[in-house]
Design an enzyme around this catalytic site. Structure first.
Site, PDB file in Angstrom:
ATOM      1  NE  ARG A  30      -0.032  -6.289  10.399  1.00  0.00           N
ATOM      2  CZ  ARG A  30      -0.819  -7.270   9.981  1.00  0.00           C
ATOM      3  NH1 ARG A  30      -1.671  -7.093   8.995  1.00  0.00           N
ATOM      4  NH2 ARG A  30      -0.780  -8.456  10.553  1.00  0.00           N
ATOM      5  CE1 TYR A  83      -3.737  -2.335  -0.190  1.00  0.00           C
ATOM      6  CE2 TYR A  83      -2.911  -3.299   1.839  1.00  0.00           C
ATOM      7  CZ  TYR A  83      -3.758  -3.345   0.746  1.00  0.00           C
ATOM      8  OH  TYR A  83      -4.643  -4.394   0.591  1.00  0.00           O
TER       9      TYR A  83
HETATM   10  C1  FMN Z   1     -10.310 -11.017   5.788  1.00  0.00           C
HETATM   11  C2  FMN Z   1      -8.952 -10.429   6.034  1.00  0.00           C
HETATM   12  C3  FMN Z   1      -8.777  -9.053   5.957  1.00  0.00           C
HETATM   13  C4  FMN Z   1      -7.514  -8.485   6.198  1.00  0.00           C
HETATM   14  N1  FMN Z   1      -7.386  -7.116   6.204  1.00  0.00           N
HETATM   15  C5  FMN Z   1      -6.217  -6.550   6.603  1.00  0.00           C
HETATM   16  C6  FMN Z   1      -6.131  -5.147   6.839  1.00  0.00           C
HETATM   17  O1  FMN Z   1      -7.094  -4.375   6.706  1.00  0.00           O
HETATM   18  N2  FMN Z   1      -4.930  -4.657   7.221  1.00  0.00           N
HETATM   19  C7  FMN Z   1      -3.839  -5.454   7.385  1.00  0.00           C
HETATM   20  O2  FMN Z   1      -2.755  -4.959   7.726  1.00  0.00           O
HETATM   21  N3  FMN Z   1      -3.908  -6.794   7.204  1.00  0.00           N
HETATM   22  C8  FMN Z   1      -5.071  -7.363   6.855  1.00  0.00           C
HETATM   23  N4  FMN Z   1      -5.172  -8.734   6.760  1.00  0.00           N
HETATM   24  C9  FMN Z   1      -4.024  -9.574   7.152  1.00  0.00           C
HETATM   25  C10 FMN Z   1      -4.152  -9.967   8.631  1.00  0.00           C
HETATM   26  O3  FMN Z   1      -3.963  -8.865   9.489  1.00  0.00           O
HETATM   27  C11 FMN Z   1      -3.116 -11.046   9.025  1.00  0.00           C
HETATM   28  O4  FMN Z   1      -1.832 -10.526   8.884  1.00  0.00           O
HETATM   29  C12 FMN Z   1      -3.245 -12.306   8.185  1.00  0.00           C
HETATM   30  O5  FMN Z   1      -4.588 -12.744   8.127  1.00  0.00           O
HETATM   31  C13 FMN Z   1      -2.378 -13.444   8.758  1.00  0.00           C
HETATM   32  O6  FMN Z   1      -2.782 -13.739  10.068  1.00  0.00           O
HETATM   33  P1  FMN Z   1      -3.670 -15.070  10.377  1.00  0.00           P
HETATM   34  O7  FMN Z   1      -2.944 -16.184   9.724  1.00  0.00           O
HETATM   35  O8  FMN Z   1      -3.691 -15.147  11.869  1.00  0.00           O
HETATM   36  O9  FMN Z   1      -5.021 -14.864   9.757  1.00  0.00           O
HETATM   37  C14 FMN Z   1      -6.401  -9.311   6.481  1.00  0.00           C
HETATM   38  C15 FMN Z   1      -6.589 -10.703   6.532  1.00  0.00           C
HETATM   39  C16 FMN Z   1      -7.846 -11.264   6.334  1.00  0.00           C
HETATM   40  C17 FMN Z   1      -8.013 -12.758   6.458  1.00  0.00           C
END
Ligand code: FMN
Length: 367
Positions: free
Chosen positions: A224, A176
């Site tokens: 982040r 981004y």
């Molecule tokens: C539905 C969804 C939406 C996400 N939206 C964002 C977001 O808005 N900002 C961001 O930094 N990461 C976003 N991510 C990434 C998550 O913050 C996270 O890093 C990623 O899901 C890996 O973690 P997990 O394996 O515990 O799900 C998103 C992930 C998912 C699944």
């Protein structure tokens, strides 16, 4: 509490942020905010996670303006009075349940698709107009646009503090806007906003420095970051630990308190010759607390990929080992907490049999 997960339930203390445990809800875009305003259902969704004992909730990405920052429908902003009033209810709900919440400030930069927005005529912003290396599709941001983007981030952070958010996280990851400045493949500028590490971190540093001036020395500021890019999971902004230091040190000098290093799998080492992951290196080269993330509590292929038990959604041994060694301080959990607001208490109480696997159905509702 099971002995093996004790570290997750140890309080976290740092200069500007104290938490009751080490578990952070990862920021997750949910697109449930019509007219970009978070409503009662969004407030109830976050409150449920606070009731479920999440140490720090990070909101979904929240737009810093209504034009260039977002291309995604139903993504909330923190700009209009109505959206701010919506966030106030979210914050109050989380606090009422004894939780803490930080807002993630997001500008989609080159990943905004103008056609999906109310302003298809406005080009997207990025360091050099490059979305995927090798091809410029827009003009580089002008000096005036850079100033506007900085001001909008600062204003959003100030608004967040006024609304009662416990922290601000700048979204500097995942290709981004901020990331388009960090990476030398998407930042081709030869002015003060590009070139060496000093130049490529300058944009983020100005946002952080000017925010710090406004919010004071004690307000928690998180950033982040990710090595990986949306179109290339193997990409690396920093090729070596030395480069990682050159990337992160200016951000600390500008006023960042905590690094949130986004990885898809927390157990993957960053560089050859060391088992440390990105959060581990961030902590090592800056001395600042770090949040890791990536596939915690997920079963199936994710757990199998590192030799854990495929039948056990919460095989957290590897995570606990890394945290016991103090490689990083906090762990963010995304999909497991999207699926199940009680994930934290189930882990704490050893109720492994009650854990739910993440399924894509959970994305379609806001429970
Ligand atoms: C539905 C969804 C939406 C996400 N939206 C964002 C977001 O808005 N900002 C961001 O930094 N990461 C976003 N991510 C990434 C998550 O913050 C996270 O890093 C990623 O899901 C890996 O973690 P997990 O394996 O515990 O799900 C998103 C992930 C998912 C699944």
């Amino acid at each position: 509490m099971s002995a093996t997960t004790d570290i997750l339930f140890t309080p976290f203390t740092s200069e500007n942020l104290n938490l009751k445990n080490r578990i952070v809800m990862a920021p997750m875009t949910r697109s449930f905010s019509p007219d970009n305003i978070p409503g009662e259902d969004v407030a109830a969704y976050y409150r449920r996670r606070a009731e479920g004992d999440v140490g720090l909730i990070l909101t979904e990405g929240v737009s810093t303006n209504q034009t260039t920052a977002s291309g995604t429908p139903n993504v909330p902003n923190i700009v209009t009075d109505a959206a701010k009033a919506g966030w106030k209810k979210v914050v109050d709900g989380v606090h009422g349940a004894g939780g803490k919440i930080g807002v993630q400030l997001w500008h989609e930069g080159p990943y905004r698709n103008p056609e999906k927005t109310a302003h298809p005529d406005i080009p997207s912003w990025s360091a050099s107009g490059v979305k995927v290396p090798g091809k410029a599709i827009w003009e580089p941001m002008s000096e005036a646009e850079i100033e506007t983007a900085i001001t909008e981030f600062v204003d959003a952070a100030v608004a967040a503090k006024e609304l009662g958010f416990d922290a601000v996280e700048f979204h500097g990851a995942h290709s981004y806007l901020l990331d388009s400045f960090f990476w030398d493949q998407t930042n081709l500028r030869d002015d003060k906003w590009g070139g060496d590490w000093k130049g490529r971190t300058h944009f983020a540093c100005e946002i952080i420095r000017r925010t710090r001036e406004k919010v004071g020395a004690n307000y928690p500021l998180i950033i982040r970051l990710s090595q990986w890019k949306q179109q290339d999971f193997s990409a690396k902004t920093a090729a070596t630990p030395q480069e990682m230091e050159q990337w992160l040190a200016p951000l600390v000098e500008a006023g960042i308190d905590i690094f949130h290093m986004s990885q898809r799998r927390f157990w993957e080492p960053s560089f050859e010759g060391s088992a440390l992951n990105d959060a581990g290196w961030a902590k090592k080269v800056t001395g600042k607390p770090a949040i890791s993330v990536g596939s915690v509590g997920l079963s199936g292929e994710f757990i199998a990929a590192y030799g854990g038990e495929a039948s056990e959604p919460a095989s957290l041994d590897r995570l606990v080992e890394m945290m016991d060694r103090e490689e990083f301080d906090l762990i963010a959990v995304g999909r497991a907490l999207l699926q199940d607001p009680e994930w934290v208490v189930k882990i704490r109480d050893g109720r492994n049999g009650d854990l739910q696997n993440f399924t894509k159905d959970a994305l379609g509702k806001l429970y």
